[in-house]
Design a protein around this motif. Structure first.
Motif, PDB file in Angstrom:
ATOM      1  N   ALA A   1       0.840  -1.206   0.000  1.00  0.00           N
ATOM      2  CA  ALA A   1       0.000   0.000   0.000  1.00  0.00           C
ATOM      3  C   ALA A   1       0.871   1.250   0.000  1.00  0.00           C
ATOM      4  CB  ALA A   1      -0.930  -0.008   1.216  1.00  0.00           C
ATOM      5  N   ALA A   2       1.909   1.243   0.843  1.00  0.00           N
ATOM      6  CA  ALA A   2       2.801   2.408   0.912  1.00  0.00           C
ATOM      7  C   ALA A   2       3.532   2.599  -0.421  1.00  0.00           C
ATOM      8  CB  ALA A   2       3.799   2.233   2.052  1.00  0.00           C
ATOM      9  N   ALA A   3       3.864   1.472  -1.061  1.00  0.00           N
ATOM     10  CA  ALA A   3       4.574   1.551  -2.343  1.00  0.00           C
ATOM     11  C   ALA A   3       3.688   2.195  -3.418  1.00  0.00           C
ATOM     12  CB  ALA A   3       5.014   0.153  -2.783  1.00  0.00           C
ATOM     13  N   TYR A   4       2.375   2.033  -3.294  1.00  0.00           N
ATOM     14  CA  TYR A   4       1.455   2.633  -4.273  1.00  0.00           C
ATOM     15  C   TYR A   4       1.546   4.164  -4.198  1.00  0.00           C
ATOM     16  CZ  TYR A   4      -2.741   2.552  -7.276  1.00  0.00           C
ATOM     17  OH  TYR A   4      -3.622   2.684  -8.334  1.00  0.00           O
ATOM     18  N   ASP A   5       1.518   4.690  -2.979  1.00  0.00           N
ATOM     19  CA  ASP A   5       1.654   6.155  -2.813  1.00  0.00           C
ATOM     20  C   ASP A   5       3.015   6.637  -3.306  1.00  0.00           C
ATOM     21  OD1 ASP A   5      -0.651   7.460  -0.848  1.00  0.00           O
ATOM     22  OD2 ASP A   5      -0.417   5.312  -0.663  1.00  0.00           O
ATOM     23  N   LYS A   6       4.047   5.862  -2.990  1.00  0.00           N
ATOM     24  CA  LYS A   6       5.404   6.250  -3.415  1.00  0.00           C
ATOM     25  C   LYS A   6       5.502   6.271  -4.937  1.00  0.00           C
ATOM     26  CE  LYS A   6       8.547   5.182   0.352  1.00  0.00           C
ATOM     27  NZ  LYS A   6       8.073   3.935   1.025  1.00  0.00           N
ATOM     28  N   ALA A   7       4.878   5.296  -5.575  1.00  0.00           N
ATOM     29  CA  ALA A   7       4.928   5.225  -7.044  1.00  0.00           C
ATOM     30  C   ALA A   7       4.222   6.435  -7.664  1.00  0.00           C
ATOM     31  CB  ALA A   7       4.281   3.925  -7.522  1.00  0.00           C
ATOM     32  N   ILE A   8       3.113   6.846  -7.062  1.00  0.00           N
ATOM     33  CA  ILE A   8       2.391   8.027  -7.568  1.00  0.00           C
ATOM     34  C   ILE A   8       3.296   9.256  -7.476  1.00  0.00           C
ATOM     35  CG2 ILE A   8       0.465   9.610  -7.123  1.00  0.00           C
ATOM     36  CD1 ILE A   8      -1.154   7.117  -6.188  1.00  0.00           C
ATOM     37  N   GLN A   9       3.948   9.384  -6.324  1.00  0.00           N
ATOM     38  CA  GLN A   9       4.843  10.539  -6.156  1.00  0.00           C
ATOM     39  C   GLN A   9       6.007  10.466  -7.132  1.00  0.00           C
ATOM     40  OE1 GLN A   9       5.733  10.507  -1.941  1.00  0.00           O
ATOM     41  NE2 GLN A   9       3.575  10.874  -1.493  1.00  0.00           N
ATOM     42  N   ALA A  10       6.574   9.260  -7.294  1.00  0.00           N
ATOM     43  CA  ALA A  10       7.731   9.107  -8.195  1.00  0.00           C
ATOM     44  C   ALA A  10       7.340   9.417  -9.641  1.00  0.00           C
ATOM     45  CB  ALA A  10       8.282   7.686  -8.086  1.00  0.00           C
ATOM     46  N   ALA A  11       6.072   9.192  -9.982  1.00  0.00           N
ATOM     47  CA  ALA A  11       5.607   9.480 -11.349  1.00  0.00           C
ATOM     48  C   ALA A  11       5.344  10.974 -11.541  1.00  0.00           C
ATOM     49  CB  ALA A  11       4.341   8.682 -11.644  1.00  0.00           C
TER      50      ALA A  11
ATOM     51  N   GLU B   1     -14.484   5.331   3.620  1.00  0.00           N
ATOM     52  CA  GLU B   1     -15.804   5.413   4.225  1.00  0.00           C
ATOM     53  C   GLU B   1     -15.819   6.494   5.320  1.00  0.00           C
ATOM     54  OE1 GLU B   1     -17.921   3.856   2.564  1.00  0.00           O
ATOM     55  OE2 GLU B   1     -17.669   1.693   2.441  1.00  0.00           O
ATOM     56  N   PRO B   2     -17.007   6.912   5.779  1.00  0.00           N
ATOM     57  CA  PRO B   2     -17.066   7.913   6.845  1.00  0.00           C
ATOM     58  C   PRO B   2     -16.167   7.539   8.029  1.00  0.00           C
ATOM     59  CG  PRO B   2     -19.247   7.534   5.967  1.00  0.00           C
ATOM     60  CD  PRO B   2     -18.337   6.535   5.293  1.00  0.00           C
ATOM     61  N   ASN B   3     -15.542   8.565   8.588  1.00  0.00           N
ATOM     62  CA  ASN B   3     -14.603   8.456   9.719  1.00  0.00           C
ATOM     63  C   ASN B   3     -13.192   8.072   9.317  1.00  0.00           C
ATOM     64  OD1 ASN B   3     -15.978   9.319  12.036  1.00  0.00           O
ATOM     65  ND2 ASN B   3     -17.206   7.444  11.975  1.00  0.00           N
ATOM     66  N   THR B   4     -12.924   7.924   8.017  1.00  0.00           N
ATOM     67  CA  THR B   4     -11.535   7.702   7.598  1.00  0.00           C
ATOM     68  C   THR B   4     -10.743   8.976   7.887  1.00  0.00           C
ATOM     69  OG1 THR B   4     -12.293   6.297   5.780  1.00  0.00           O
ATOM     70  CG2 THR B   4     -10.032   7.124   5.648  1.00  0.00           C
ATOM     71  N   PRO B   5      -9.581   8.855   8.540  1.00  0.00           N
ATOM     72  CA  PRO B   5      -8.794  10.059   8.820  1.00  0.00           C
ATOM     73  C   PRO B   5      -8.389  10.795   7.532  1.00  0.00           C
ATOM     74  CG  PRO B   5      -7.957   8.188  10.076  1.00  0.00           C
ATOM     75  CD  PRO B   5      -8.979   7.646   9.120  1.00  0.00           C
ATOM     76  N   PHE B   6      -8.469  12.119   7.571  1.00  0.00           N
ATOM     77  CA  PHE B   6      -8.071  12.909   6.404  1.00  0.00           C
ATOM     78  C   PHE B   6      -6.589  12.701   6.071  1.00  0.00           C
ATOM     79  CE2 PHE B   6     -11.561  16.423   6.888  1.00  0.00           C
ATOM     80  CZ  PHE B   6     -12.485  15.581   6.294  1.00  0.00           C
ATOM     81  N   GLY B   7      -5.807  12.248   7.066  1.00  0.00           N
ATOM     82  CA  GLY B   7      -4.376  12.031   6.819  1.00  0.00           C
ATOM     83  C   GLY B   7      -4.042  10.669   6.232  1.00  0.00           C
ATOM     84  N   SER B   8      -5.060   9.882   5.873  1.00  0.00           N
ATOM     85  CA  SER B   8      -4.804   8.510   5.435  1.00  0.00           C
ATOM     86  C   SER B   8      -4.168   8.449   4.054  1.00  0.00           C
ATOM     87  CB  SER B   8      -6.127   7.725   5.418  1.00  0.00           C
ATOM     88  OG  SER B   8      -7.091   8.406   4.636  1.00  0.00           O
ATOM     89  N   THR B   9      -3.266   7.459   3.903  1.00  0.00           N
ATOM     90  CA  THR B   9      -2.704   7.142   2.587  1.00  0.00           C
ATOM     91  C   THR B   9      -3.295   5.798   2.158  1.00  0.00           C
ATOM     92  OG1 THR B   9      -0.814   6.214   3.754  1.00  0.00           O
ATOM     93  CG2 THR B   9      -0.601   8.484   2.978  1.00  0.00           C
ATOM     94  N   THR B  10      -2.773   5.205   1.085  1.00  0.00           N
ATOM     95  CA  THR B  10      -3.368   3.965   0.576  1.00  0.00           C
ATOM     96  C   THR B  10      -3.395   2.894   1.677  1.00  0.00           C
ATOM     97  OG1 THR B  10      -2.643   4.501  -1.651  1.00  0.00           O
ATOM     98  CG2 THR B  10      -3.143   2.184  -1.218  1.00  0.00           C
TER      99      THR B  10
END
Ligand code: PGA
Length: 239
Positions: A111-121, A141-150
């Motif tokens: 999951a973390a690698a997905y965010d990293k790949a987006i940034q690297a692109a 879904e409701p109550n997901t923290p706004f700071g959440s990554t993949t």
């Protein structure tokens, strides 16, 4: 937020024009893509424009919002299958540069690698969003923290019921998904949200005119500097 209200057909045409403009200026743009019923009109327009030679996806990289846990890309309800079937197989995109979160590898590292790949692109130029009846964007879904990554999420009963129409029975609807987080979505340079139909009117009102709250995940978009919300008159009826 800029709100555009038009017929569903015209919403698809106008949203498609955004992609024509982006890709003519930046042919190697990074697109954040979405599944569901809502983007189908837009994808049909993009296919038409591609076949007419008005837009090319040859250099595009894409990242999808989410995927069901437990479904591989050959399952006809997986979002990889949806994207291949409704867009990727019909345009000149290089499939090797189309990414959908893995529904089979749900590890935090992946999951973390997905965010990293987006940034690297280079980050997402336009993130496309639908909206759930409960205000979810992606599967946040409701109550997901706004700071959440993949991350992996448990789907709410209302989301599973809403998506049940695509499966033979509710039991077959996956209980979990992997989704880009709210922070991942908010890092996109521009965001397009499309909502169609009366069933979305209440949540559209809360998203645009209500308080910014984790109870309504889409309300976070009020904090983004470049958001366009495309609505048909039914979805806009309570504004
Ligand atoms: P829909 O789904 O486009 O099928 O209404 C939207 C969503 O759940 O995000």
């Amino acid at each position: 937020m800029k709100v555009i209200i038009d017929t569903p057909e015209q919403v698809a045409v106008l949203a498609a024009q955004r992609y024509v403009r982006l890709l003519s200026q930046k042919p190697d743009a990074v697109l954040g893509l979405a599944t569901g019923s809502t983007p189908l009109g837009l994808y049909a327009q993009l296919v038409r424009l591609n076949q007419a030679g008005a837009i090319s996806f040859r250099q595009v990289t894409s990242y999808n919002l989410d995927e069901y846990v437990g479904l591989d890309g050959t399952h006809d309800q997986s979002y990889r299958y949806f994207m291949n079937h409704n867009l990727f197989d019909l345009v000149d995109i290089d499939k090797a540069r189309t990414f959908v979160p893995s529904g089979l590898d749900t590890s935090q590292e992946t999951a973390a690698a997905y965010d990293k790949a987006i940034q690297a692109a280079g980050g997402i130029d336009i993130q496309l969003l639908g909206i759930g009846n409960n205000g979810h964007i992606g599967f946040n879904e409701p109550n997901t923290p706004f700071g959440s990554t993949t991350h992996m999420v448990e789907l709410t009963a209302s989301t599973r019921e809403a998506n049940c129409r695509f499966f033979h029975s509710l039991d077959e609807v996956p209980t979990h998904a992997v989704t880009m987080g709210i922070k991942t979505v908010m890092q996109a340079k521009s965001i397009i949200l499309i909502a169609l139909g009366q069933a979305k009117a209440e949540i559209v009102k809360k998203t645009i005119q209500g308080p910014v709250t984790e109870l309504v995940p889409a309300s976070v978009l009020q904090l983004h500097p470049d958001v366009e919300i495309y609505l048909d008159p039914a979805a806009a009826s309570l504004l």
